[in-house]
Design a protein around this motif. Structure first.
Motif, PDB file in Angstrom:
ATOM      1  N   PHE A 177     -10.255 -41.832 -35.025  1.00 35.34           N
ATOM      2  CA  PHE A 177      -9.627 -41.271 -33.836  1.00 35.34           C
ATOM      3  C   PHE A 177      -9.295 -42.390 -32.833  1.00 35.34           C
ATOM      4  CE2 PHE A 177     -12.119 -37.945 -35.758  1.00 35.34           C
ATOM      5  CZ  PHE A 177     -11.414 -36.771 -35.559  1.00 35.34           C
ATOM      6  N   ARG A 189      -5.587 -43.990 -31.435  1.00 35.20           N
ATOM      7  CA  ARG A 189      -5.195 -44.183 -30.030  1.00 35.20           C
ATOM      8  C   ARG A 189      -4.776 -45.625 -29.769  1.00 35.20           C
ATOM      9  NH1 ARG A 189      -8.198 -45.834 -25.804  1.00 35.20           N
ATOM     10  NH2 ARG A 189     -10.165 -45.416 -26.865  1.00 35.20           N
ATOM     11  N   VAL A 234       1.207 -36.600 -31.686  1.00 36.00           N
ATOM     12  CA  VAL A 234      -0.189 -36.280 -31.987  1.00 36.00           C
ATOM     13  C   VAL A 234      -0.916 -35.976 -30.679  1.00 36.00           C
ATOM     14  CG1 VAL A 234      -2.352 -37.217 -32.891  1.00 36.00           C
ATOM     15  CG2 VAL A 234      -0.191 -37.691 -34.068  1.00 36.00           C
ATOM     16  N   LEU A 290      -4.523 -35.774 -28.830  1.00 34.75           N
ATOM     17  CA  LEU A 290      -5.847 -36.359 -29.049  1.00 34.75           C
ATOM     18  C   LEU A 290      -6.763 -36.110 -27.856  1.00 34.75           C
ATOM     19  CD1 LEU A 290      -7.616 -38.291 -30.863  1.00 34.75           C
ATOM     20  CD2 LEU A 290      -6.719 -40.161 -29.465  1.00 34.75           C
ATOM     21  N   GLN A 314     -10.672 -37.184 -26.591  1.00 33.46           N
ATOM     22  CA  GLN A 314     -11.827 -38.046 -26.823  1.00 33.46           C
ATOM     23  C   GLN A 314     -12.786 -37.938 -25.646  1.00 33.46           C
ATOM     24  OE1 GLN A 314      -9.888 -41.943 -28.004  1.00 33.46           O
ATOM     25  NE2 GLN A 314     -11.317 -41.689 -29.697  1.00 33.46           N
ATOM     26  N   TRP A 346     -10.645 -36.797 -42.517  1.00 31.42           N
ATOM     27  CA  TRP A 346      -9.259 -37.269 -42.559  1.00 31.42           C
ATOM     28  C   TRP A 346      -8.583 -37.102 -43.907  1.00 31.42           C
ATOM     29  CZ3 TRP A 346      -6.399 -38.194 -38.373  1.00 31.42           C
ATOM     30  CH2 TRP A 346      -7.079 -38.360 -37.162  1.00 31.42           C
ATOM     31  N   SER A 381     -14.515 -36.120 -30.678  1.00 33.18           N
ATOM     32  CA  SER A 381     -13.065 -36.320 -30.738  1.00 33.18           C
ATOM     33  C   SER A 381     -12.409 -35.172 -31.488  1.00 33.18           C
ATOM     34  CB  SER A 381     -12.725 -37.638 -31.450  1.00 33.18           C
ATOM     35  OG  SER A 381     -13.150 -38.755 -30.702  1.00 33.18           O
ATOM     36  N   CYS A 422      -8.302 -34.068 -32.875  1.00 32.80           N
ATOM     37  CA  CYS A 422      -6.942 -34.562 -33.077  1.00 32.80           C
ATOM     38  C   CYS A 422      -6.092 -33.456 -33.695  1.00 32.80           C
ATOM     39  CB  CYS A 422      -6.955 -35.789 -33.996  1.00 32.80           C
ATOM     40  SG  CYS A 422      -5.314 -36.470 -34.338  1.00 32.80           S
TER      41      CYS A 422
END
Length: 295
Positions: free
Chosen positions: A134, A138, A194, A196, A198, A262, A285, A287
């Motif tokens: 993740f 970024r 995307v 995201l 965090q 993933w 995190s 995503c």
């Protein structure tokens, strides 16, 4: 030689708010590797023993050479060569791992810079535990936005051998595995970007509330007619999964850390949300990305 500068500082962010990364997933590959077939031989084992032994002694840990010999791990470079091959052409490579490569003979980043078309810039992200991928995504997005990088490759590696003493609650990978994701840069604000989230400093007993809040915000950003898969990684406490999340979607691959969930990016189509938590660092995190249609 490519000379670059650090990416510009992002504007002030609202704590806990998601970030839209100007990247669209173009291709995904993943693979679990069996133990390495080639024997390093006594002379090379001795060299690696001296190298790793000198490193870990500085951290007050004991080196365990028998673990390396029994596991026969596949190096990051060998995994990268097999899963990526001679392509694709990319401008930037970011590698993610939770534990360092135990085979120091060849850097995966250097290998990819030399073999991939375009001689991409390459570097690695570590010390992020299970959420390393993740963070790598970024960082890759920040560099792609500040340089003329049209396509980036983000990879995660797990390696089954950790031949040194680890802390009692420190997780270690149980497999040799790699994930390779190729992203195209898109204009800022592109709906294909995307999303995201965090968070740091999240205690295990707070994961459920934080996760529920993020998924509720995600629902408000998602077309209700478009089904979204939500997959929770092995680090997410089972009791932290909200009732709205089907327990069958909580996938635990056999022994991953950096690769986490993933591999799911290489299967299926449509929107996908990946969730992972590392209790050692308190990192949570999420995503959301759109999977490319199968060719």
């Amino acid at each position: 030689m490519h000379v670059t500068t650090p990416p510009p500082l992002a504007g002030r962010r609202v704590p806990g708010a998601p970030v839209v990364l100007p990247l669209r997933l173009a291709e995904a590959r993943w693979r679990i590797f069996p133990p390495a077939d080639d024997e390093l031989g006594p002379a090379l084992y001795d060299q690696i023993d001296r190298y790793l032994g000198d490193l870990v002694v500085n951290y007050g840990r004991a080196y365990r050479p028998e673990v390396l010999r029994d596991a026969r791990p596949v190096s990051f470079a060998a995994m990268a060569a097999q899963i990526v091959g001679d392509g694709p052409s990319v401008d930037l490579v970011v590698l993610a791992h939770a534990k360092p490569d135990v085979d120091p003979r060849l850097s995966a980043g250097c290998l990819l810079t030399e073999t991939l078309p375009g001689a991409p810039v390459a570097f690695a992200v570590s010390e992020q535990g299970r959420v390393a991928m993740f963070t790598a995504l970024r960082v890759a997005s920040a560099y792609a936005a500040s340089e003329p990088f049209a396509r980036v490759l983000v990879m995660a590696f797990d390696q089954r051998a950790v031949p040194w003493q680890v802390a009692e609650r420190e997780a270690v990978p149980g497999i040799d595995a790699a994930v390779a994701l190729v992203f195209d840069r898109v204009p800022p604000g592109d709906p294909g970007g995307v999303l995201l989230w965090q968070h740091n400093g999240v205690a295990p007993d707070a994961v459920g509330d934080r996760l529920a809040a993020d998924l509720a915000e995600l629902a408000g950003r998602t077309n209700p007619t478009c089904p979204v898969r939500v997959l929770a990684g092995p680090g997410v406490p089972p009791d932290a999964l909200p009732p709205s999340l089907d327990r069958s979607d909580a996938v635990s691959w056999a022994g991953p850390m950096a690769t986490s969930v993933w591999p799911a990016a290489a299967t299926g189509a449509g929107p996908l949300v990946l969730v992972e938590y590392d209790d050692r660092f308190g990192y949570l995190s999420l995503c959301r990305l759109d999977l490319p249609d199968a060719a």
